[in-house]
Design an enzyme around this catalytic site. Structure first.
Site, PDB file in Angstrom:
ATOM      1  N   HIS A 173      -2.802  -0.084  -2.628  1.00 31.41           N
ATOM      2  CA  HIS A 173      -3.960   0.565  -2.018  1.00 31.41           C
ATOM      3  C   HIS A 173      -5.224   0.294  -2.842  1.00 31.41           C
ATOM      4  O   HIS A 173      -5.188   0.301  -4.062  1.00 31.41           O
ATOM      5  CB  HIS A 173      -3.712   2.079  -1.941  1.00 31.41           C
ATOM      6  CG  HIS A 173      -4.681   2.811  -1.068  1.00 31.41           C
ATOM      7  ND1 HIS A 173      -4.670   2.693   0.310  1.00 31.41           N
ATOM      8  CD2 HIS A 173      -5.683   3.670  -1.370  1.00 31.41           C
ATOM      9  CE1 HIS A 173      -5.626   3.457   0.812  1.00 31.41           C
ATOM     10  NE2 HIS A 173      -6.250   4.052  -0.188  1.00 31.41           N
ATOM     11  N   ASP A 230       0.852  -1.208   0.000  1.00 28.87           N
ATOM     12  CA  ASP A 230       0.000   0.000   0.000  1.00 28.87           C
ATOM     13  C   ASP A 230       0.878   1.245   0.000  1.00 28.87           C
ATOM     14  O   ASP A 230       1.684   1.452   0.909  1.00 28.87           O
ATOM     15  CB  ASP A 230      -0.904  -0.014   1.235  1.00 28.87           C
ATOM     16  CG  ASP A 230      -2.030   1.001   1.144  1.00 28.87           C
ATOM     17  OD1 ASP A 230      -1.751   2.172   0.789  1.00 28.87           O
ATOM     18  OD2 ASP A 230      -3.187   0.640   1.420  1.00 28.87           O
TER      19      ASP A 230
END
Length: 231
Positions: A200, A169
């Site tokens: 993400h 992420d």
């Protein structure tokens, strides 16, 4: 409108999107948006939850700044617009709004009174804050950036919590992920799942980093968790 309800909050009135299952009454899931508002992705998530047998309600978290935000994840202008709203968003006021939403949903004739919160990105952070500051029966957080800043409140967590983190992420650093995992590990009712290679919003419909296999696994875990906790 059949797919909207009004939340009479302590700080003002705002709307929420609602999707209802075929069988009522049912337990409810309050769905908390990303920085794009209550957009097509969030409405689809509500529809999917309704198909699983839950009343799904997505409040307009940006109502104080700009009611009715509905942005596209594929538009650069919409991204910039959403980021401005995100940066100016009052998180403490947001928790009050979510608590008012929970109170309203609990009183709906179609709701059994059992309620979870489920959020994405900004909404996942708000899910964590709601779980430590309010009463909910369960909480699910997908890739909640900035959660590490609020880990000092983790001792107030009493609701069962499920958290999904993509290991790559770009908005939640590896050290931040480690902090989150360490803080959550001490809570018997909380579980953090990590997804190797995922960036993400890997579970966002049609997102740039959408991964069907990882999303399916995360969503399956979420569904099992919600059915278990909201029975």
């Amino acid at each position: 409108m059949k797919d909207r309800i009004t939340i009479e909050g302590r700080d003002g009135t705002f709307y929420a999107h609602i999707a209802r299952p075929k069988t009522l009454p049912a337990s409810a899931v309050v769905v908390l948006q990303e920085l794009f508002g209550v957009n097509a992705d969030i409405r689809k998530t509500c529809d999917e939850l309704a198909e699983q047998g839950f009343v799904a309600v997505a409040p307009d978290l940006f109502w104080r700044q700009e009611p009715g935000v509905d942005l596209s994840v594929t538009s650069e202008a919409d991204w910039q617009h959403g980021l401005r709203l995100y940066q100016a968003y009052d998180r403490d006021a947001g928790v009050r709004d979510i608590n008012d939403t929970l109170d309203t949903v609990a009183k709906l004739p179609e709701c059994t009174g059992k309620i979870a919160v489920q959020g994405y990105c900004l909404g996942a952070l708000m899910t964590f804050l709601t779980a430590v500051r309010c009463h909910v029966d369960a909480a699910v957080a997908y890739h909640g950036a900035d959660t590490e800043r609020y880990l000092g409140e983790v001792d107030n967590l009493s609701a069962p919590l499920l958290m999904h983190l993509g290991e790559e992420d770009e908005f939640i650093s590896k050290p931040a992920q480690a902090e989150i995992k360490t803080a959550i590990a001490g809570k018997p009712n909380a579980t953090v799942y990590s997804y190797p290679g995922q960036r993400h919003a890997f579970a966002r419909h049609n997102g740039a980093h959408y991964d069907a296999a990882a999303a399916a696994l995360a969503n399956e875990r979420t569904s099992e968790f919600l059915h278990q906790r909201l029975r």
